[in-house]
Design a protein around this motif. Structure first.
Motif, PDB file in Angstrom:
ATOM      1  N   LEU A 578       0.805  -1.222   0.000  1.00 38.92           N
ATOM      2  CA  LEU A 578       0.000   0.000   0.000  1.00 38.92           C
ATOM      3  C   LEU A 578       0.842   1.279   0.000  1.00 38.92           C
ATOM      4  O   LEU A 578       0.484   2.240  -0.691  1.00 38.92           O
ATOM      5  CB  LEU A 578      -0.959   0.000   1.185  1.00 38.92           C
ATOM      6  CG  LEU A 578      -2.194  -0.896   1.045  1.00 38.92           C
ATOM      7  CD1 LEU A 578      -3.090  -0.755   2.271  1.00 38.92           C
ATOM      8  CD2 LEU A 578      -2.972  -0.572  -0.216  1.00 38.92           C
ATOM      9  N   ASP A 582       0.173   3.971  -2.847  1.00 39.84           N
ATOM     10  CA  ASP A 582      -0.233   5.349  -2.564  1.00 39.84           C
ATOM     11  C   ASP A 582       0.732   6.355  -3.202  1.00 39.84           C
ATOM     12  O   ASP A 582       0.317   7.410  -3.689  1.00 39.84           O
ATOM     13  CB  ASP A 582      -0.287   5.575  -1.049  1.00 39.84           C
ATOM     14  CG  ASP A 582      -1.459   4.840  -0.398  1.00 39.84           C
ATOM     15  OD1 ASP A 582      -2.447   4.573  -1.098  1.00 39.84           O
ATOM     16  OD2 ASP A 582      -1.367   4.534   0.805  1.00 39.84           O
ATOM     17  N   GLY A 604      -5.815   0.181  -7.038  1.00 42.70           N
ATOM     18  CA  GLY A 604      -6.525   0.831  -5.945  1.00 42.70           C
ATOM     19  C   GLY A 604      -7.996   0.516  -5.871  1.00 42.70           C
ATOM     20  O   GLY A 604      -8.682   0.989  -4.957  1.00 42.70           O
ATOM     21  N   VAL A 607      -9.022  -1.560  -2.713  1.00 43.84           N
ATOM     22  CA  VAL A 607      -8.530  -1.035  -1.430  1.00 43.84           C
ATOM     23  C   VAL A 607      -8.962   0.423  -1.251  1.00 43.84           C
ATOM     24  O   VAL A 607      -8.334   1.182  -0.528  1.00 43.84           O
ATOM     25  CB  VAL A 607      -6.992  -1.176  -1.335  1.00 43.84           C
ATOM     26  CG1 VAL A 607      -6.612  -2.644  -1.268  1.00 43.84           C
ATOM     27  CG2 VAL A 607      -6.301  -0.495  -2.510  1.00 43.84           C
ATOM     28  N   ASP A 608     -10.038   0.810  -1.973  1.00 41.80           N
ATOM     29  CA  ASP A 608     -10.705   2.099  -1.777  1.00 41.80           C
ATOM     30  C   ASP A 608      -9.823   3.300  -2.098  1.00 41.80           C
ATOM     31  O   ASP A 608      -9.889   4.333  -1.433  1.00 41.80           O
ATOM     32  CB  ASP A 608     -11.235   2.204  -0.346  1.00 41.80           C
ATOM     33  CG  ASP A 608     -12.233   1.100  -0.022  1.00 41.80           C
ATOM     34  OD1 ASP A 608     -13.050   0.783  -0.899  1.00 41.80           O
ATOM     35  OD2 ASP A 608     -12.177   0.542   1.083  1.00 41.80           O
ATOM     36  N   ARG A 609      -9.011   3.188  -3.156  1.00 39.91           N
ATOM     37  CA  ARG A 609      -8.189   4.327  -3.593  1.00 39.91           C
ATOM     38  C   ARG A 609      -8.709   4.967  -4.880  1.00 39.91           C
ATOM     39  O   ARG A 609      -8.085   5.894  -5.396  1.00 39.91           O
ATOM     40  CB  ARG A 609      -6.748   3.874  -3.826  1.00 39.91           C
ATOM     41  CG  ARG A 609      -5.776   4.064  -2.660  1.00 39.91           C
ATOM     42  CD  ARG A 609      -6.103   3.288  -1.469  1.00 39.91           C
ATOM     43  NE  ARG A 609      -5.031   3.364  -0.449  1.00 39.91           N
ATOM     44  CZ  ARG A 609      -5.103   2.766   0.715  1.00 39.91           C
ATOM     45  NH1 ARG A 609      -6.177   2.049   1.033  1.00 39.91           N
ATOM     46  NH2 ARG A 609      -4.115   2.868   1.591  1.00 39.91           N
ATOM     47  N   ASP A 612      -9.029   8.915  -5.521  1.00 32.14           N
ATOM     48  CA  ASP A 612      -7.801   9.663  -5.783  1.00 32.14           C
ATOM     49  C   ASP A 612      -7.312   9.507  -7.223  1.00 32.14           C
ATOM     50  O   ASP A 612      -6.379  10.195  -7.632  1.00 32.14           O
ATOM     51  CB  ASP A 612      -6.693   9.212  -4.825  1.00 32.14           C
ATOM     52  CG  ASP A 612      -7.036   9.498  -3.370  1.00 32.14           C
ATOM     53  OD1 ASP A 612      -7.712  10.505  -3.119  1.00 32.14           O
ATOM     54  OD2 ASP A 612      -6.650   8.695  -2.494  1.00 32.14           O
ATOM     55  N   VAL A 788      -6.603  -1.455   5.903  1.00 34.45           N
ATOM     56  CA  VAL A 788      -6.455  -1.172   4.466  1.00 34.45           C
ATOM     57  C   VAL A 788      -7.088   0.162   4.107  1.00 34.45           C
ATOM     58  O   VAL A 788      -6.532   0.944   3.334  1.00 34.45           O
ATOM     59  CB  VAL A 788      -7.059  -2.324   3.639  1.00 34.45           C
ATOM     60  CG1 VAL A 788      -7.170  -1.935   2.167  1.00 34.45           C
ATOM     61  CG2 VAL A 788      -6.227  -3.591   3.794  1.00 34.45           C
ATOM     62  N   SER A 789      -8.280   0.447   4.670  1.00 32.71           N
ATOM     63  CA  SER A 789      -8.966   1.693   4.330  1.00 32.71           C
ATOM     64  C   SER A 789      -9.988   2.012   5.409  1.00 32.71           C
ATOM     65  O   SER A 789     -10.452   1.114   6.127  1.00 32.71           O
ATOM     66  CB  SER A 789      -9.677   1.580   2.976  1.00 32.71           C
ATOM     67  OG  SER A 789     -10.836   0.777   3.089  1.00 32.71           O
ATOM     68  N   ARG A 791     -13.099   2.715   4.991  1.00 33.50           N
ATOM     69  CA  ARG A 791     -14.358   2.033   4.697  1.00 33.50           C
ATOM     70  C   ARG A 791     -14.348   0.612   5.234  1.00 33.50           C
ATOM     71  O   ARG A 791     -15.324   0.147   5.846  1.00 33.50           O
ATOM     72  CB  ARG A 791     -14.624   2.018   3.191  1.00 33.50           C
ATOM     73  CG  ARG A 791     -15.985   1.419   2.808  1.00 33.50           C
ATOM     74  CD  ARG A 791     -16.157   1.357   1.307  1.00 33.50           C
ATOM     75  NE  ARG A 791     -15.338   0.311   0.732  1.00 33.50           N
ATOM     76  CZ  ARG A 791     -15.755  -0.948   0.543  1.00 33.50           C
ATOM     77  NH1 ARG A 791     -16.967  -1.320   0.906  1.00 33.50           N
ATOM     78  NH2 ARG A 791     -14.951  -1.843   0.001  1.00 33.50           N
TER      79      ARG A 791
END
Length: 979
Positions: A578, A582, A604, A607-609, A612, A788-789, A791
């Motif tokens: 991660l 990121d 992503g 993993v809720d990216r 972005d 991880v996130s 959420r």
């Protein structure tokens, strides 16, 4: 009253019969409308207002107006509209048009005006009548001087044009009239004050008018972008976005170009699939318009313009240096005076006034002249530059390995810049310039690889690979050829096993010797990763790990290990990668390679990216719409749709997936269509369209199962599980969810298992599988998934609170709901609030439950999640928020007097039974025993005077509306309190 309104073709015929001429190019716009179109004008409200003002003034006293503008801008169409509006006002309309071949025929233009008015000549004095009869050839004699003719014409028109019968003269292409006619009409325009006569004429430029005309002049501008778009949409509704954008850019608001260019554009798209040509070919009519002034220039000026066209940068300092001698700005000033270019001497820039002038310059040049120009431009560009290699390639005839090598390097420069289509075109040309079969085969394989995996030209891959085998049979075993063939097998046919075999065999033992081979090895590994993702099978992932490890510490693409963790198995391997993911996502705003953007964003996705990555993904989609990397634009659309689903922008999901499906259909990317259908299936399930959800799920399974595509099986089960949860069928939901992942832990290599933590916990808890729910959540925590996130932390925390069947942990629920940014996932948050409210109601904390149930209900209503909205509404009623009304019996009447009202739980049990749920399923949803449910239903049957479930639906018709009134009334009276 006689109104003479000849059509454009009739006007042309009249002129042709008189002198053997043909209509001018300016008439083309009026004749170029496709059959069945409306012919209405776009973006000409200002011009029509001027025309109306002209006729209003002429109704009392004569008035004139000249319209100027570039060829094709729509002056003829405006004159047509003006003639119609004049006739509607009661004007007698007479039309005329100039013609190039009539310019040496004295008074040919005036004849067109006088012939329809010849019956009125008898009202003139004898001398004036004789003057005009001579002009018309009705009497013998020599024509008078133009001034005398003008006086006679003015006398005739003043007699004809009266307040009761005004006259309108509409003259097209004034600049092409013979000079005597132009002088007479110019004089008339200056002295038209007597008589109710309107003179409306059009010519190319104000400079084409005779000196001293002294009449009002209005320059007709090109169409504004919105009007140009409307014109194209009406005439060519099926035009693709790529062609439409190029058309609007090339036409620059010129209506004739907007109507003529679609033909060469469509042909260019068919013959040059990887990209549209830099300079478009012209139709015959456009060539006539735009080539005339170019052809009149001296040869030295035309050569300079050719250099400027082929350079394309507008940097003026390149153009003089590339000529044979010391070119000067004076030579370009001739083109500037002709209205073809603008030259900014201070900024040293040259700009073509209209893009189609570039096409005219190119079409007037010979192939030898173009090769000379490309060579001259290459000579002034720096060594190693991409543009120099391209110019050298276009100047070269026959094989040249040195130029081929330069162009091959330039192709990868274009690829890194994000121009996949340009890279493929450069590779194809480099293969033509290569002298050896092995080099040609290697470069063709690279072009095939990029066509399959970057530009979206999947249908050309097989032909390119056939060419590879024809010139170099060994070239078919390279990673580039394998990536191309595997991409075609996977995306078109869904053949994961065949693609896997090709890729593993080609990658094994391959040691890149050139930078391009390193890139192709990376493409092969990315294609293999895609194969593994769609297969979802551990054994294929193990083979990927083996071949990636064989590459050593210096993998051809450092993104691959990141994707292996975040995309391949995020439940168990995302955390270590991660930080690097990121970092890569934070740099996407600088990234120009569409494939790189999409691959990074895909890492992503689970993993809720994705939020972005939104801006970068939009750039990829726009690039695809403009004819760029469609193979990247399709998954970019799907990633944006995935983000829209999670973010509650559900209408956007439909729009984005529909566009992706259109591209999949036109480009033959059949496999990529299924993730789009997954999202549409999830949306159907969430909104309660069970039939649509079931159809999509069944299609996913039937296409994916025979091909060993485990991801599609997971997609199918996800849709069915969500649909079952919505209707309260927790047994079915639990069965579908355990088909995706084991009951006691998230399955490895199943990225979607991360999205199902709440689903699994709810289904397991409602069906009595409490130990399995606890074990699943323990495994989630042990794997570090909450880290991880936010959420996933929110969902895990809420699911942990839900999993305890004997109590309600308000702290865990409250902490989950208070997660920073929780509102970014409205559906997840609303489901948590619903579960919290249900649990509170179960432990008799109805007052505390209501705020959560109301918030959940409001969100579900906004999203259109009907099944969940109904569940939340039912829970609100069951919480005692309002007393249920008297229930109607089947048929809508109460026999024998009022029936006792249903209790909230009787009403809720009856409603669920009416949907077809069994007592056991109802009990799981209401947190009751199945015996209690049976008691409630028996009491409801008695009160409703029915004997079986078959009568429930009719008996309960309209009950929701009746129940809503007391509930709202209770809210207004303050009986509902939120604490």
């Amino acid at each position: 009253m006689i109104n003479l309104l000849p059509s454009p073709s009739a006007r042309g015929s009249l002129t042709a019969r008189a002198s053997g001429s043909v209509p001018t190019a300016e008439h083309a716009l009026a004749q170029s409308r496709p059959h069945g179109s409306s012919g209405r004008l776009f973006g000409r409200s200002a011009e029509l207002a001027l025309v109306d003002a002209l006729f209003a003034k002429a109704s009392a006293r004569g008035a004139s107006l000249f319209l100027t503008g570039t060829a094709g801008v729509g002056k003829s169409a405006l004159l047509d509209a003006a003639a119609r509006r004049a006739a509607q006002r009661g004007f007698r309309v007479v039309r005329a048009a100039g013609a190039l071949f009539d310019q040496n025929v004295g008074f040919a233009g005036l004849n067109q005006i006088l012939l329809p008015l010849a019956e009125e000549l008898g009202s003139l004095p004898a001398r004036q009548a004789h003057t005009l009869q001579v002009i018309l050839g009705l009497s013998a004699g020599e024509p008078e001087e133009p001034s005398a003719v003008a006086s006679a014409v003015r006398g005739l028109l003043s007699r004809i044009g009266t307040r009761s019968n005004p006259l309108a003269l509409v003259i097209d292409d004034y600049a092409s009239l013979d000079r005597p006619s132009a002088v007479v009409l110019g004089t008339l325009a200056r002295h038209i004050g007597t008589g109710c006569v309107a003179l409306l004429a059009a010519c190319g430029r104000e400079g084409d008018l005779l000196p001293g005309t002294g009449t009002p002049v209005h320059e007709v501008p090109p169409l504004d972008p919105k009007s140009a778009m409307e014109l194209v949409a009406e005439h060519f509704p099926a035009m693709t976005p790529t062609v439409r954008r190029r058309l609007l850019a090339e036409a620059c608001g010129n209506p004739l170009a907007l109507l003529e260019l679609p033909v060469p554009l469509s042909l260019a798209q068919q013959t040059q699939r990887h990209s549209l040509p830099v300079v478009l070919p012209l139709t015959e009519r456009l060539r006539t318009i735009f080539s005339e002034r170019v052809g009149a220039l001296p040869e030295a000026t035309r050569r300079l313009l050719l250099l400027a066209v082929l350079d394309g940068s507008g940097e003026l300092h390149l153009v003089p240096r590339a000529g044979d001698g010391p070119a000067t700005l004076a030579e370009l000033s001739l083109a500037e005076r002709a209205g073809l270019v603008r030259v900014d001497a201070r900024a040293r820039r040259l700009v073509f006034r209209h893009p189609l002038t570039r096409s005219a310059v190119l079409e007037l040049s010979t192939s030898a002249e173009r090769r000379w120009a490309h060579r001259a431009l290459a000579d002034v560009l720096p060594e190693g530059s991409e543009q120099r290699a391209l110019h050298l390639a276009r100047a070269t005839v026959g094989p040249d390995d040195r130029v081929a090598a330069l162009l091959h390097e330039a192709a990868y420069t274009a690829l890194r810049r994000g121009d996949g289509a340009g890279a493929v075109s450069a590779l194809l040309r480099a293969s033509e310039l290569s002298s050896s079969g092995s080099a040609r085969g290697r470069i063709l394989a690279e072009a095939a690889c990029l066509s399959a995996n970057v530009t979206g030209e999947l249908r050309t891959v097989r032909a390119l690979l056939d060419d590879v085998m024809a010139v170099d049979p060994l070239g078919g075993t390279s990673p580039a050829a394998a990536a191309a063939a595997a991409g075609e097998l996977l995306h078109r046919d869904g053949d994961a096993d065949g693609a896997h075999r090709l890729l593993v065999a080609a990658i094994a033992g391959h040691s890149p010797r050139r930078p391009a081979e390193d890139v192709m090895l990376g493409e092969a590994l990315h294609t293999l990763l895609t194969v593994c993702s769609f297969s979802g099978r551990p054994e294929l992932w193990h083979s990927f790990d083996t071949v990636l490890a064989r590459c050593g510490p210096h993998a051809p693409d450092p993104l691959l290990p990141v994707l292996r963790g975040a995309l391949g198995d995020p439940a168990h391997a995302a955390l270590p990668v991660l930080p690097r993911l990121d970092e890569l996502i934070s740099g996407l705003h600088r990234q120009t390679d569409p494939a790189r953007i999409v691959r990074t964003a895909a890492g992503g996705a689970h993993v809720d990216r994705l939020p972005d990555c939104h801006g970068a993904l939009l750039r990829v989609v726009e690039d695809g719409r403009d004819g760029g990397a469609v193979a990247s634009a399709i998954p970019a659309l799907l990633l944006l749709a995935d983000d829209a689903y999670a973010g509650g922008r559900w209408d956007d999901v439909i729009e984005l997936t529909d566009e992706a499906l259109d591209w999949c259909a036109t480009r033959d990317y059949r496999l990529q269509a299924w993730p789009a259908r997954l999202l549409q299936g999830l949306l159907a399930a969430a909104r309660g369209d069970g039939e649509a959800a079931r159809n999509i799920a069944d299609r996913l399974a039937s296409w994916g199962n025979p091909r060993g595509l485990g991801a599609l099986r997971v997609h199918s089960s996800r849709i069915k599980a969500l649909s079952a949860l919505g209707r309260g069928d927790f047994d079915s939901a639990y069965r579908h969810l355990t088909n995706i992942s084991p009951a006691n832990r998230p399955a490895p290599h199943v990225p979607h298992a991360l999205s199902l933590i709440w689903d699994f916990t709810e289904a397991a808890t409602r069906t009595g599988h409490h130990a399995e729910a606890a074990a699943h959540l323990a495994a989630v925590r042990d794997a570090g998934i909450p880290s991880v996130s936010p959420r996933l932390a929110m969902i895990t925390q809420a699911a942990t609170a839900l999993a305890d069947p004997h109590a309600v942990d308000r702290d865990l629920f409250d902490e989950a709901i208070a997660t920073p940014g929780a509102e970014r996932w409205p559906f997840d948050l609303a489901r948590i609030r619903l579960g919290y409210g249900e649990r509170l109601r179960r432990v008799q904390a109805s007052v505390a439950a209501r705020p959560h149930l109301e918030a959940a209900h409001s969100t579900f209503e906004r999203l259109g999640a009907a099944p969940w909205s109904a569940r939340a509404a039912g829970e609100l009623r069951a919480s005692g928020q309002a007393q249920a009304p008297v229930a109607p019996v089947a048929g809508g009447s109460v026999a024998g007097g009022p029936v006792a009202p249903l209790t909230p739980q009787e009403w809720q049990s009856a409603q669920l039974a009416a949907t077809g749920l069994t007592n056991k399923q109802i009990a799981a949803q209401l947190f009751l025993s199945h015996r209690t449910v049976a008691t409630h239903l028996s009491s409801a049957f008695r009160k409703l005077e029915i004997v079986s479930r078959a009568g429930l639906r009719d008996a309960l018709t309209g009950l929701d509306q009746h129940l809503a009134r007391p509930m709202n009334g209770a809210a207004r009276s303050g009986r509902i309190t939120v604490k």
